[in-house]
Write an enzyme that holds these catalytic residues in place. Structure first.
Site, PDB file in Angstrom:
ATOM      1  CG  ASP A 190      49.340 -14.928  90.771  1.00  0.00           C
ATOM      2  OD1 ASP A 190      48.794 -15.632  91.653  1.00  0.00           O
ATOM      3  OD2 ASP A 190      49.315 -13.674  90.800  1.00  0.00           O
TER       4      ASP A 190
ATOM      5  CG  ASN B 158      52.659 -18.008  98.670  1.00  0.00           C
ATOM      6  OD1 ASN B 158      53.306 -18.430  97.720  1.00  0.00           O
ATOM      7  ND2 ASN B 158      51.794 -17.017  98.528  1.00  0.00           N
TER       8      ASN B 158
HETATM    9  C1  IPE Z   1      53.403 -15.202  93.908  1.00  0.00           C
HETATM   10  O1  IPE Z   1      52.016 -15.252  93.857  1.00  0.00           O
HETATM   11  C2  IPE Z   1      53.941 -16.475  94.485  1.00  0.00           C
HETATM   12  C3  IPE Z   1      53.752 -17.678  93.683  1.00  0.00           C
HETATM   13  C4  IPE Z   1      53.224 -17.736  92.487  1.00  0.00           C
HETATM   14  C5  IPE Z   1      54.182 -18.897  94.302  1.00  0.00           C
HETATM   15  P1  IPE Z   1      51.109 -14.598  95.004  1.00  0.00           P
HETATM   16  O2  IPE Z   1      49.704 -14.798  94.583  1.00  0.00           O
HETATM   17  O3  IPE Z   1      51.502 -15.132  96.320  1.00  0.00           O
HETATM   18  O4  IPE Z   1      51.536 -13.065  94.921  1.00  0.00           O
HETATM   19  P2  IPE Z   1      50.800 -11.757  95.449  1.00  0.00           P
HETATM   20  O5  IPE Z   1      50.587 -11.953  96.920  1.00  0.00           O
HETATM   21  O6  IPE Z   1      49.531 -11.616  94.714  1.00  0.00           O
HETATM   22  O7  IPE Z   1      51.749 -10.632  95.141  1.00  0.00           O
HETATM   23  C1  IPE Z   2      49.220 -19.203  92.556  1.00  0.00           C
HETATM   24  O1  IPE Z   2      47.852 -19.006  92.563  1.00  0.00           O
HETATM   25  C2  IPE Z   2      49.669 -20.301  93.481  1.00  0.00           C
HETATM   26  C3  IPE Z   2      50.416 -19.848  94.656  1.00  0.00           C
HETATM   27  C4  IPE Z   2      50.698 -18.627  94.959  1.00  0.00           C
HETATM   28  C5  IPE Z   2      50.903 -20.873  95.560  1.00  0.00           C
HETATM   29  P1  IPE Z   2      47.128 -18.164  93.687  1.00  0.00           P
HETATM   30  O2  IPE Z   2      46.727 -19.063  94.788  1.00  0.00           O
HETATM   31  O3  IPE Z   2      47.951 -17.005  94.103  1.00  0.00           O
HETATM   32  O4  IPE Z   2      45.848 -17.677  92.903  1.00  0.00           O
HETATM   33  P2  IPE Z   2      45.149 -16.259  93.013  1.00  0.00           P
HETATM   34  O5  IPE Z   2      46.194 -15.233  92.757  1.00  0.00           O
HETATM   35  O6  IPE Z   2      44.602 -16.159  94.396  1.00  0.00           O
HETATM   36  O7  IPE Z   2      44.100 -16.277  91.962  1.00  0.00           O
HETATM   37 MG    MG Z   3      48.090 -15.082  93.512  1.00  0.00          MG
END
Ligand code: IPE
Ligand code: IPE
Ligand code: MG
Length: 242
Positions: free
Chosen positions: A20, A68
């Site tokens: 994340d 997602n």
């Molecule tokens: C969790 O991250 C999913 C992945 C890392 C693929 P998100 O960024 O989607 O999670 P939330 O929405 O902050 O809980």
């Molecule tokens: C993790 O990074 C990747 C996925 C969830 C696919 P994020 O895209 O969630 O990054 P933040 O949480 O918005 O910083």
């Molecule tokens: Mg995230």
């Protein structure tokens, strides 16, 4: 030969990571979110290589959750295109390092190009034995449980045949040990629908580093933290000591 780095203590057999913070990594640099995802995808190589050196048997990476799909279509497209690039770029590494690729999640709902690339990579690595790399793609713990229950009903299992073990055998991770440790990067402290059944007794480790910055040193620090945890599985500390 790969040289095993020195990590002083007990390592997880199965390590799961919630990758994340790509978006915030990019934002902090005044870049587009897509650049964060690009840097994040590159970091996968670093962490896979490090886990392989450490002889971690199972590594499960959360790449795309069932939730997602709620993101803007343009961002989803970037993520899938990075997945294709990753598979093409890293297949030689997986082969060289004897790593078997697996997927967990509802891969059937991914775009055709990614399904095709995945099928190729799975086939090309299926006999590898040193490590299993599970990519969680269109994965959600709740949806995994729903598909497991559906499969159980379809197979007509009797009420008595439904046990914790037989349910586990209908999950995407059938045949694999539960994760000993779940690491989440970027400072968020939640599971976001990750491995809900399998992580019942996992040690949870939260790193403040955004995923693209979570390198070998950060991984080792997290593993040292894991090694210092006392896993009791419901027993008393005295029972564990004896
Ligand atoms: C969790 O991250 C999913 C992945 C890392 C693929 P998100 O960024 O989607 O999670 P939330 O929405 O902050 O809980
Ligand atoms: C993790 O990074 C990747 C996925 C969830 C696919 P994020 O895209 O969630 O990054 P933040 O949480 O918005 O910083
Ligand atoms: Mg995230």
């Amino acid at each position: 030969m790969l040289e095993k780095p020195s990590v002083s203590a007990l390592l997880p057999r199965h390590l799961a990571i919630i990758m994340d913070g790509n978006g915030r990594w990019a934002q902090a640099r005044g870049l587009a979110r897509s650049e964060g995802h690009r840097a994040g995808a590159e970091n996968v190589r670093t962490i896979v290589t490090e886990c392989r050196k450490l002889e971690i048997a199972y590594l499960t990476l959360y790449a795309f959750s069932t939730e997602n799909w709620k993101r803007p279509q343009a961002e989803i497209s970037v993520l899938f295109s990075l997945l294709s690039d990753f598979l093409q770029r890293e297949l030689p590494l997986l082969r060289e390092q004897n790593i078997r690729l697996k997927t967990i999640g509802c891969v059937e709902d991914l775009p055709f190009a990614q399904r095709t690339a995945l099928a190729h990579a799975l086939r090309a690595t299926k006999d590898n034995t040193a490590m299993t790399l599970n990519l969680a793609l269109n994965y959600g713990g709740r949806s995994e449980l729903v598909q497991a229950v559906r499969a159980i009903v379809r197979e007509g299992l009797s009420e008595e045949a439904i046990t914790e073990e037989s349910l586990a055998e209908h999950l995407y991770t059938a045949g694999q040990p539960d994760p000993d440790c779940v690491i989440r990067t970027s400072g968020e402290q939640r599971l976001s629908n990750y491995l809900l059944y399998q992580s019942a007794y996992s040690e949870l480790i939260f790193s403040p580093a955004f995923w693209p910055d979570f390198g070998a040193a950060e991984l080792r620090a997290a593993l040292e933290e894991y090694a210092g945890r006392k896993r009791r599985f419901g027993r008393t500390q005295e029972q564990i000591a004896n």
